[in-house]
Design a protein around this motif. Structure first.
Motif, PDB file in Angstrom:
ATOM      1  N   LYS A 100     -28.619 -36.346  31.210  1.00 25.84           N
ATOM      2  CA  LYS A 100     -28.910 -36.034  29.809  1.00 25.84           C
ATOM      3  C   LYS A 100     -29.131 -34.534  29.709  1.00 25.84           C
ATOM      4  N   VAL A 101     -28.324 -33.871  28.873  1.00 29.95           N
ATOM      5  CA  VAL A 101     -28.377 -32.425  28.729  1.00 29.95           C
ATOM      6  C   VAL A 101     -28.904 -32.095  27.343  1.00 29.95           C
ATOM      7  N   PRO A 102     -30.099 -31.485  27.236  1.00 32.30           N
ATOM      8  CA  PRO A 102     -30.610 -31.098  25.914  1.00 32.30           C
ATOM      9  C   PRO A 102     -29.795 -29.935  25.348  1.00 32.30           C
ATOM     10  N   LEU A 103     -29.389 -30.060  24.084  1.00 27.77           N
ATOM     11  CA  LEU A 103     -28.600 -29.003  23.454  1.00 27.77           C
ATOM     12  C   LEU A 103     -29.449 -28.177  22.485  1.00 27.77           C
ATOM     13  N   LEU A 104     -29.809 -28.752  21.367  1.00 24.82           N
ATOM     14  CA  LEU A 104     -30.595 -28.058  20.361  1.00 24.82           C
ATOM     15  C   LEU A 104     -31.645 -29.015  19.803  1.00 24.82           C
ATOM     16  N   ALA A 105     -32.870 -28.581  19.745  1.00 24.15           N
ATOM     17  CA  ALA A 105     -33.979 -29.369  19.186  1.00 24.15           C
ATOM     18  C   ALA A 105     -33.975 -30.773  19.789  1.00 24.15           C
ATOM     19  N   ASN A 106     -33.730 -31.811  18.972  1.00 21.73           N
ATOM     20  CA  ASN A 106     -33.735 -33.177  19.479  1.00 21.73           C
ATOM     21  C   ASN A 106     -32.327 -33.731  19.679  1.00 21.73           C
ATOM     22  N   VAL A 107     -31.334 -32.863  19.818  1.00 23.24           N
ATOM     23  CA  VAL A 107     -29.952 -33.270  20.053  1.00 23.24           C
ATOM     24  C   VAL A 107     -29.643 -33.065  21.534  1.00 23.24           C
ATOM     25  N   SER A 108     -29.139 -34.122  22.182  1.00 22.50           N
ATOM     26  CA  SER A 108     -28.788 -33.998  23.589  1.00 22.50           C
ATOM     27  C   SER A 108     -27.444 -34.667  23.850  1.00 22.50           C
ATOM     28  N   LEU A 109     -26.870 -34.310  24.986  1.00 23.30           N
ATOM     29  CA  LEU A 109     -25.573 -34.811  25.407  1.00 23.30           C
ATOM     30  C   LEU A 109     -25.792 -35.692  26.629  1.00 23.30           C
ATOM     31  N   SER A 110     -25.286 -36.917  26.608  1.00 19.90           N
ATOM     32  CA  SER A 110     -25.417 -37.834  27.731  1.00 19.90           C
ATOM     33  C   SER A 110     -24.075 -37.910  28.450  1.00 19.90           C
ATOM     34  N   ILE A 111     -24.076 -37.607  29.755  1.00 22.79           N
ATOM     35  CA  ILE A 111     -22.847 -37.567  30.540  1.00 22.79           C
ATOM     36  C   ILE A 111     -22.929 -38.612  31.641  1.00 22.79           C
ATOM     37  N   ASP A 112     -21.976 -39.549  31.667  1.00 26.85           N
ATOM     38  CA  ASP A 112     -21.889 -40.555  32.723  1.00 26.85           C
ATOM     39  C   ASP A 112     -20.975 -40.028  33.825  1.00 26.85           C
ATOM     40  N   LEU A 113     -21.479 -40.028  35.063  1.00 26.06           N
ATOM     41  CA  LEU A 113     -20.725 -39.487  36.186  1.00 26.06           C
ATOM     42  C   LEU A 113     -20.598 -40.550  37.276  1.00 26.06           C
ATOM     43  N   ASN A 114     -19.470 -40.535  37.994  1.00 21.65           N
ATOM     44  CA  ASN A 114     -19.229 -41.494  39.059  1.00 21.65           C
ATOM     45  C   ASN A 114     -18.456 -40.828  40.193  1.00 21.65           C
ATOM     46  N   PRO A 115     -19.093 -39.919  40.947  1.00 23.71           N
ATOM     47  CA  PRO A 115     -18.385 -39.307  42.076  1.00 23.71           C
ATOM     48  C   PRO A 115     -18.187 -40.321  43.203  1.00 23.71           C
ATOM     49  N   SER A 116     -17.063 -40.173  43.913  1.00 31.57           N
ATOM     50  CA  SER A 116     -16.730 -41.101  44.976  1.00 31.57           C
ATOM     51  C   SER A 116     -15.993 -40.368  46.089  1.00 31.57           C
ATOM     52  N   SER A 117     -16.108 -40.890  47.297  1.00 36.78           N
ATOM     53  CA  SER A 117     -15.373 -40.314  48.415  1.00 36.78           C
ATOM     54  C   SER A 117     -13.974 -40.883  48.505  1.00 36.78           C
ATOM     55  N   ALA A 118     -13.615 -41.833  47.661  1.00 35.00           N
ATOM     56  CA  ALA A 118     -12.305 -42.480  47.715  1.00 35.00           C
ATOM     57  C   ALA A 118     -11.176 -41.510  47.389  1.00 35.00           C
ATOM     58  N   SER A 119     -11.434 -40.480  46.636  1.00 34.26           N
ATOM     59  CA  SER A 119     -10.384 -39.539  46.228  1.00 34.26           C
ATOM     60  C   SER A 119     -10.413 -38.269  47.070  1.00 34.26           C
ATOM     61  N   ARG A 120     -10.575 -38.408  48.373  1.00 37.48           N
ATOM     62  CA  ARG A 120     -10.583 -37.226  49.234  1.00 37.48           C
ATOM     63  C   ARG A 120      -9.208 -36.940  49.752  1.00 37.48           C
TER      64      ARG A 120
END
Length: 120
Positions: A100-120
């Protein structure tokens, strides 16, 4: 004498363009640490998958992630969050998390991430 129409931005156009550019810069600057952490996690997962292929146990892999995570200043994920699959010919280490990345005041950006070693 012919009249030529003028071209250019009006004051309102300049203000709207400036606000949009400022918003894009704020989002960009706030998400840089998230992207850096994602790539650090992805790099560590690749190293751990190679270690698992060489016979490292699950406990060693989780501890190894925690040690490397301290060095790379990773706070979003710990070794207990890892999903380790040794069933295939190559070990796959992955993790799924949300930042969750706070942007301005009470507005934030939620980023879903899924790093994996399968794509090496």
């Amino acid at each position: 004498m012919k009249m030529h129409s003028q071209r250019g931005l009006t004051l309102l156009g300049v203000l709207v363009t400036g606000v949009l550019a400022a918003f894009v810069l704020v989002v960009g600057f706030r998400t840089v640490p998230v992207v850096n952490e994602y790539f650090a996690i992805k790099r560590i997962l690749g190293v751990l998958a190679d270690e698992a292929d060489k016979g490292a146990s699950l406990i060693e892999l989780r501890r190894g992630f925690d040690r490397r995570g301290q060095i790379d200043d990773i706070h979003s994920v710990s070794g207990t969050d890892l999903n380790i699959d040794k069933s295939g010919p190559r070990t796959v280490v992955e993790v799924e998390y949300t930042r969750k990345v706070p942007l301005l005041a009470n507005v934030s950006l939620s980023i879903d991430l899924n790093p994996s070693s399968a794509s090496r």
